[in-house]
Design a protein around this motif. Structure first.
Motif, PDB file in Angstrom:
ATOM      1  N   LEU A  90       8.440   7.423  -5.267  1.00 51.65           N
ATOM      2  CA  LEU A  90       8.033   6.559  -4.158  1.00 51.65           C
ATOM      3  C   LEU A  90       7.598   5.173  -4.621  1.00 51.65           C
ATOM      4  O   LEU A  90       7.220   4.345  -3.778  1.00 51.65           O
ATOM      5  CB  LEU A  90       6.884   7.212  -3.376  1.00 51.65           C
ATOM      6  N   ALA A  91       7.650   4.929  -5.932  1.00 52.82           N
ATOM      7  CA  ALA A  91       7.264   3.599  -6.428  1.00 52.82           C
ATOM      8  C   ALA A  91       8.097   2.494  -5.790  1.00 52.82           C
ATOM      9  O   ALA A  91       7.558   1.459  -5.390  1.00 52.82           O
ATOM     10  CB  ALA A  91       7.364   3.563  -7.950  1.00 52.82           C
ATOM     11  N   PRO A  92       9.443   2.660  -5.662  1.00 54.88           N
ATOM     12  CA  PRO A  92      10.212   1.607  -4.973  1.00 54.88           C
ATOM     13  C   PRO A  92       9.769   1.411  -3.533  1.00 54.88           C
ATOM     14  O   PRO A  92       9.734   0.281  -3.043  1.00 54.88           O
ATOM     15  CB  PRO A  92      11.656   2.121  -5.059  1.00 54.88           C
ATOM     16  N   LEU A  93       9.409   2.514  -2.856  1.00 54.03           N
ATOM     17  CA  LEU A  93       8.970   2.382  -1.463  1.00 54.03           C
ATOM     18  C   LEU A  93       7.638   1.655  -1.385  1.00 54.03           C
ATOM     19  O   LEU A  93       7.420   0.833  -0.474  1.00 54.03           O
ATOM     20  CB  LEU A  93       8.862   3.774  -0.836  1.00 54.03           C
ATOM     21  N   ARG A  94       6.738   1.932  -2.339  1.00 50.70           N
ATOM     22  CA  ARG A  94       5.474   1.189  -2.363  1.00 50.70           C
ATOM     23  C   ARG A  94       5.726  -0.284  -2.658  1.00 50.70           C
ATOM     24  O   ARG A  94       5.054  -1.160  -2.096  1.00 50.70           O
ATOM     25  CB  ARG A  94       4.529   1.801  -3.394  1.00 50.70           C
ATOM     26  N   ALA A  95       6.678  -0.542  -3.549  1.00 48.09           N
ATOM     27  CA  ALA A  95       7.012  -1.947  -3.836  1.00 48.09           C
ATOM     28  C   ALA A  95       7.555  -2.635  -2.595  1.00 48.09           C
ATOM     29  O   ALA A  95       7.239  -3.801  -2.329  1.00 48.09           O
ATOM     30  CB  ALA A  95       8.031  -2.016  -4.980  1.00 48.09           C
ATOM     31  N   VAL A  96       8.369  -1.905  -1.822  1.00 50.13           N
ATOM     32  CA  VAL A  96       8.890  -2.465  -0.566  1.00 50.13           C
ATOM     33  C   VAL A  96       7.748  -2.755   0.395  1.00 50.13           C
ATOM     34  O   VAL A  96       7.677  -3.827   1.019  1.00 50.13           O
ATOM     35  CB  VAL A  96       9.906  -1.499   0.066  1.00 50.13           C
ATOM     36  N   ALA A  97       6.816  -1.784   0.529  1.00 50.87           N
ATOM     37  CA  ALA A  97       5.685  -1.975   1.442  1.00 50.87           C
ATOM     38  C   ALA A  97       4.805  -3.142   0.989  1.00 50.87           C
ATOM     39  O   ALA A  97       4.364  -3.957   1.812  1.00 50.87           O
ATOM     40  CB  ALA A  97       4.864  -0.689   1.521  1.00 50.87           C
ATOM     41  N   ASP A  98       4.546  -3.234  -0.319  1.00 49.46           N
ATOM     42  CA  ASP A  98       3.720  -4.337  -0.823  1.00 49.46           C
ATOM     43  C   ASP A  98       4.403  -5.680  -0.579  1.00 49.46           C
ATOM     44  O   ASP A  98       3.750  -6.658  -0.171  1.00 49.46           O
ATOM     45  CB  ASP A  98       3.439  -4.148  -2.317  1.00 49.46           C
ATOM     46  N   THR A  99       5.697  -5.721  -0.835  1.00 52.88           N
ATOM     47  CA  THR A  99       6.433  -6.967  -0.606  1.00 52.88           C
ATOM     48  C   THR A  99       6.417  -7.344   0.867  1.00 52.88           C
ATOM     49  O   THR A  99       6.194  -8.505   1.227  1.00 52.88           O
ATOM     50  CB  THR A  99       7.881  -6.825  -1.103  1.00 52.88           C
ATOM     51  N   ALA A 100       6.666  -6.351   1.734  1.00 53.59           N
ATOM     52  CA  ALA A 100       6.647  -6.623   3.177  1.00 53.59           C
ATOM     53  C   ALA A 100       5.266  -7.088   3.634  1.00 53.59           C
ATOM     54  O   ALA A 100       5.146  -7.975   4.490  1.00 53.59           O
ATOM     55  CB  ALA A 100       7.073  -5.369   3.944  1.00 53.59           C
ATOM     56  N   THR A 101       4.213  -6.506   3.050  1.00 47.68           N
ATOM     57  CA  THR A 101       2.855  -6.923   3.414  1.00 47.68           C
ATOM     58  C   THR A 101       2.603  -8.368   3.010  1.00 47.68           C
ATOM     59  O   THR A 101       2.022  -9.155   3.760  1.00 47.68           O
ATOM     60  CB  THR A 101       1.830  -5.998   2.738  1.00 47.68           C
ATOM     61  N   ARG A 102       3.033  -8.732   1.807  1.00 51.08           N
ATOM     62  CA  ARG A 102       2.842 -10.115   1.353  1.00 51.08           C
ATOM     63  C   ARG A 102       3.652 -11.089   2.200  1.00 51.08           C
ATOM     64  O   ARG A 102       3.177 -12.175   2.535  1.00 51.08           O
ATOM     65  CB  ARG A 102       3.220 -10.245  -0.124  1.00 51.08           C
ATOM     66  N   VAL A 103       4.870 -10.683   2.556  1.00 56.57           N
ATOM     67  CA  VAL A 103       5.690 -11.557   3.400  1.00 56.57           C
ATOM     68  C   VAL A 103       5.066 -11.693   4.782  1.00 56.57           C
ATOM     69  O   VAL A 103       5.061 -12.781   5.383  1.00 56.57           O
ATOM     70  CB  VAL A 103       7.127 -11.009   3.497  1.00 56.57           C
ATOM     71  N   ALA A 104       4.519 -10.579   5.307  1.00 59.37           N
ATOM     72  CA  ALA A 104       3.898 -10.639   6.635  1.00 59.37           C
ATOM     73  C   ALA A 104       2.694 -11.563   6.645  1.00 59.37           C
ATOM     74  O   ALA A 104       2.334 -12.103   7.699  1.00 59.37           O
ATOM     75  CB  ALA A 104       3.491  -9.232   7.080  1.00 59.37           C
ATOM     76  N   ALA A 105       2.051 -11.747   5.497  1.00 62.13           N
ATOM     77  CA  ALA A 105       0.883 -12.630   5.437  1.00 62.13           C
ATOM     78  C   ALA A 105       1.256 -14.101   5.325  1.00 62.13           C
ATOM     79  O   ALA A 105       0.381 -14.963   5.412  1.00 62.13           O
ATOM     80  CB  ALA A 105      -0.010 -12.235   4.256  1.00 62.13           C
ATOM     81  N   LEU A 106       2.554 -14.393   5.121  1.00 60.06           N
ATOM     82  CA  LEU A 106       2.961 -15.792   4.992  1.00 60.06           C
ATOM     83  C   LEU A 106       2.927 -16.477   6.356  1.00 60.06           C
ATOM     84  O   LEU A 106       3.275 -15.874   7.375  1.00 60.06           O
ATOM     85  CB  LEU A 106       4.383 -15.874   4.413  1.00 60.06           C
ATOM     86  N   PRO A 107       2.557 -17.749   6.399  1.00 61.48           N
ATOM     87  CA  PRO A 107       2.542 -18.494   7.669  1.00 61.48           C
ATOM     88  C   PRO A 107       3.941 -18.958   8.035  1.00 61.48           C
ATOM     89  O   PRO A 107       4.289 -20.140   7.915  1.00 61.48           O
ATOM     90  CB  PRO A 107       1.603 -19.667   7.352  1.00 61.48           C
TER      91      PRO A 107
END
Length: 510
Positions: A203-220
């Motif tokens: 599940l490491a790739p899935l966590r990486a996807v979630a972390d990346t999506a979270t960081r992108v969601a925080a972008l203005p």
């Protein structure tokens, strides 16, 4: 006072209950299923071993009972009591015997752990007789001795009960079940660790996807200049695996979104530049119109106030008013031309404004060069065409506008004495119109946006260095509306604009 909202305890608990993660659910599912399988296997093994041991105990009990010597040797065959039978035999520890003779009564004894024979008490004998009476092979509990597997037997007039203790069988089964339980617990712990490691790694790739999506969601992303540099690491975006394909798909999506944001930013910048340029181009004629209008009104008022005065003053006022009106007309025409250019671009973007017919590019080139030679006598103009006409399907006036614009561009942006050549040829089924000059070339800084609206080499927008900056954008829109292409190749000493249009055979009747 406001009424308090009462939330049931169950609903509050549901709201506060934290949902299980995917890793926890997978581990619980795998370990739960394996635990059920192991427990089921343990129960089945325990039942099987218990049944086998029970059958072995029954067989041993029956075999031992058949070997009992109940009668004394001799012709009388007197019945021996239970302790005498057990004393003369070789019975195992715990063996129990009850002998019921119609002449000697009931006797019962048991072999203890030291292989000594111990008589049963009257209460034990009575209870054993009562519990085992009228039953076959059965299990009874003897007070002070524990559970026994007993079987009745009969030899002539003598009846009896023989039994073996279940303590050894129960101890064996308990040891087996304990071993199975310990092995099961150890196996489950080992399985839990292994499953946790495997699932966590998987599940490491899935966590990486979630972390990346979270960081992108925080972008203005709503702001103007935003770039998305976040990506799922390459090692977690292997498209050969299911979860890796999710990471690769997210990276592709982020690439598309980044490209779209860049395009949006570029379009917004172009729109702002377009509004600024249009405002600039319209401000000058409007200011001129306003100024000359005020001048004309002032002249008219002065003319009214000086009625009866000198004729020369009246004529001077009339002359100033006439000049002001001429300037108003000139600026109005300039502003009208700009608005018409903008309207033409809008209509071309909508696929309108073209009137198709057969257009002879050769004749169009001749006319355009003739007009350019008259407008720019300080340049050297040349024409290269074949005798055969080159005919395309299109709007003659708009295509003439393209050629005239390209020649005017060469005239305005090159120094006097520059050689400008227009040629018309047919290449690979396309009609090609080229305008080439040997001027200084186009600044590389603006070459990429040369066909953009209001694109100009002179950022000061002085009128003497060019027009509104819509000429090449209009030319591109007209050419693309004819399903053609327009390109430029420029370097110091040679600049070539090339227009390619789908050619069609000349009409012999034309």
């Amino acid at each position: 006072m406001t009424d308090a909202v009462t939330v049931p305890v169950s609903e509050r608990a549901a709201m506060l209950r934290r949902p299980w993660s995917l890793q926890a659910r997978l581990m619980a599912t795998v370990i739960g299923i394996v635990a059920l399988i192991l427990v089921g296997s343990a129960v089945a093994i325990g039942a099987g071993v218990g049944d086998a041991l029970s059958k072995s105990l029954n067989a041993n009990l029956e075999a031992t009972t058949r070997q009992l010597q109940l009668f004394e040797p001799g012709p009388m065959q007197n019945v021996r009591d239970a302790d005498d039978v057990l004393s003369t035999g070789r019975q195992t520890a715990g063996y129990l015997l009850l002998v019921d003779s119609p002449f000697d009564g009931v006797s019962a004894a048991v072999v203890d752990e030291d292989l000594d024979v111990t008589p049963l008490t009257a209460a034990q004998t009575a209870a054993l007789t009562r519990d085992a009476a009228g039953r076959g092979l059965s299990t009874v509990t003897v007070q002070g001795l524990g559970s026994y597997r007993v079987t009745p037997f009969k030899a002539g007039t003598v009846t009896g009960i023989a039994g073996l203790p279940l303590s050894e069988l129960e101890s064996t089964i308990a040891e087996i079940l304990t071993t199975i339980l310990l092995v099961t617990i150890g196996g489950l712990l080992l399985l839990g660790v292994a499953v946790a490691l495997v699932i966590r790694r998987s599940l490491a790739p899935l966590r990486a996807v979630a972390d990346t999506a979270t960081r992108v969601a925080a972008l203005p992303l709503a702001e103007g200049d935003v770039t998305i540099a976040e990506r799922v690491p390459a090692e977690e975006a292997d498209d050969r695996t299911e979860i890796g394909r999710v990471g690769a798909a997210l990276n592709t999506l982020l690439d598309h979104v980044g490209t779209s944001l860049t395009a949006r930013q570029r379009n917004e910048e172009r729109m702002r530049a377009f509004v600024a340029d249009a405002s600039h181009e319209l401000r000058t004629p409007l200011a001129s119109i306003r100024g000359y209008s005020e001048l004309s009104l002032r002249g008219i008022r002065q003319s009214r106030e000086t009625t009866g005065e000198s004729r020369a003053l009246a004529e001077a006022t009339a002359q100033n008013t006439e000049q002001a009106l001429e300037r108003i007309q000139a600026q109005s025409l300039r502003m009208t031309a700009l608005v018409e250019d903008l309207l033409l671009l809008a209509r071309l973007d909508e696929g309108k404004e073209l009137v198709y017919g057969a257009v002879d590019l050769t004749r169009l080139a001749v006319e355009s060069v003739t007009d350019a030679r008259a407008a720019g006598p300080d340049h050297a103009w040349a024409l290269e065409v074949d005798d055969a006409p080159v005919v395309v399907a299109g709007d003659a006036s708009r295509l003439h506008q393209v050629s005239a614009n390209l020649l005017a561009n060469a005239r305005v942006h090159t120094p006097p004495g520059t050689h400008v050549t227009m040629s018309v040829t047919v290449e690979e089924g396309s009609a090609v119109l080229r305008v080439q000059d040997d001027g200084p070339g186009i600044d590389p800084a603006i070459a990429g946006g040369l066909f953009e609206r209001f694109a100009r080499a002179d950022v000061s927008r002085a009128r003497q260095t060019g027009g509104t900056g819509l000429g090449l954008s209009i030319a591109k829109a007209i050419v693309e509306a004819h399903h053609g292409t327009i390109t430029v190749d420029s370097r110091p000493g040679s600049t070539t604009f090339e227009v390619r249009l789908p050619a069609r055979p000349a009409d012999p009747a034309a």
